[in-house]
Design an enzyme around this catalytic site. Structure first.
Site, PDB file in Angstrom:
ATOM      1  CB  THR A  94      -0.464  -0.097  -5.760  1.00  0.00           C
ATOM      2  OG1 THR A  94       0.442   0.465  -6.710  1.00  0.00           O
ATOM      3  CG2 THR A  94      -0.662   0.875  -4.599  1.00  0.00           C
ATOM      4  CE  LYS A 170       1.949   3.381  -6.420  1.00  0.00           C
ATOM      5  NZ  LYS A 170       2.106   4.436  -7.421  1.00  0.00           N
ATOM      6  CE  LYS A 239      -5.329  -0.800  -6.433  1.00  0.00           C
ATOM      7  NZ  LYS A 239      -3.880  -0.709  -6.600  1.00  0.00           N
TER       8      LYS A 239
END
Ligand code: NAP
Length: 296
Positions: A94, A170, A239
């Site tokens: 990701t 995502k 993150k």
């Protein structure tokens, strides 16, 4: 297919194992080499350097974050410099939209294929080869990758030819998951303080108006107060919210709820939550309500 696999963490290890079980020839590399051992027993070859993992048709990366992905792909001895012309880099980490665009440009200039294929599903779904793979890139390259995706996931969902579209989808999905965790945490804290059974409350929600895996998985973790061991660590969740906000900023899309989630992760990490699962932001509301208990 002759495949290199770089990044053998919670997700990468079971994904590489499933490639081996499906009969692919896999060469594994990890920064901490001891994590290769179990895969060598399953028949993997060991790569001592990133370059050793780049000698096949495809190299897959499943790394923590943008820093790791950029270092492994773009350093002098990184993937772009080592992969053959016509070979493919599948980035399953990701990572951010901007880095994905940069990787696509750099691989194209080197005559290599690049596909972004981040995944939905926690490590137990990776073990069971039940991941949902969101993939974007040149359709012919995606088709060539499909046997690998089929070995790791239950479904591949193509979202276009620009690889960064998969990364944006995502990140938006993780934003929704984090929002669900925060909302569940607040609602569970509310009913709990009134003396209503937390687990029964989650069972009620997950079997009626919210019959979704996210409400079941995270509702149970919040009701149990079980935030360790981390299957998806809080710093990685933080993150993802930051990467989602960076994409929103560059597209000029105000996302106020994203700002709130950023704050919640920061509060968790500032108070020593690095080792916890990201579901632990769902425990903050109970702390604020003065009702937090440890796992039972
Ligand atoms: P993880 O267990 O923390 O593993 C991270 C991997 O990245 C390890 O192989 C680690 O190597 C490597 N790494 C970290 N920094 C590095 C650096 N500077 N240089 C080289 N290698 C580096 O993470 P994970 O849970 O497997 O997640 C991997 C990716 O999948 C992340 O992008 C995450 O957001 C995403 N993801 C995770 C889940 C989940 O539920 N866990 C679900 C979907 C997607 P070492 O072993 O040496 O530390």
């Amino acid at each position: 297919m002759k495949t290199g696999f770089i990044g053998l963490g919670h997700m990468g290890s079971p994904m590489a194992a499933n490639l081996l079980r499906a009969g692919h020839e896999v060469t594994v590399f990890n920064r901490s080499p001891e994590k290769c051992r179990a895969l060598l027993e399953l028949g993997a070859h060991e790569a001592v350097t990133v370059a050793d993992a780049c000698r096949g048709d495809v190299v897959i990366t499943m790394l923590a974050d943008d820093l790791a992905a950029a270092r492994v792909a773009l350093a002098d001895d990184g993937i772009v410099g080592q992969l053959a012309v016509g070979a493919i880099h599948i980035s399953m980490s990701t990572i951010g939209v901007a880095l994905s665009k940069r990787l696509a440009r750099t691989h194209a200039a080197a005559g290599q294929g690049f596909v972004a294929a981040p995944v939905f599903g926690r490590p137990e779904m990776a073990v069971a080869a039940r991941l949902f793979i969101v993939a974007a890139g040149d359709p012919a390259v995606l088709e060539a990758c499909q046997p690998l995706f089929a070995a790791m996931g239950q479904k591949t969902m193509p979202v276009g030819e620009d690889p960064s579209a998969a990364n944006l989808v995502k990140l938006s999905g993780n934003f929704l998951l984090a929002a669900a965790i925060e909302a569940l945490g607040e609602a569970v804290a509310l009913v709990d303080k009134a003396g209503i059974d937390r687990q029964a409350y989650v069972d009620l929600l997950a079997s009626t108006i919210f019959p979704a895996p996210a409400y079941r998985t995270y509702g149970d973790l919040i009701a149990e107060g079980k935030f360790e061991p981390a299957a998806f660590a809080a710093p990685l969740g933080y993150k993802d919210i930051r990467l989602m906000l960076a994409a929103a900023e560059s597209l000029q899309v105000p996302m106020p709820l994203g700002g709130l989630l950023h704050h919640r992760f920061l509060r968790l990490l500032a108070n020593g939550g690095d080792h916890l699962d990201w579901a632990a932001i769902g425990g903050l509301a109970a702390q604020d309500a003065g009702t937090a208990r440890s796992a039972r």
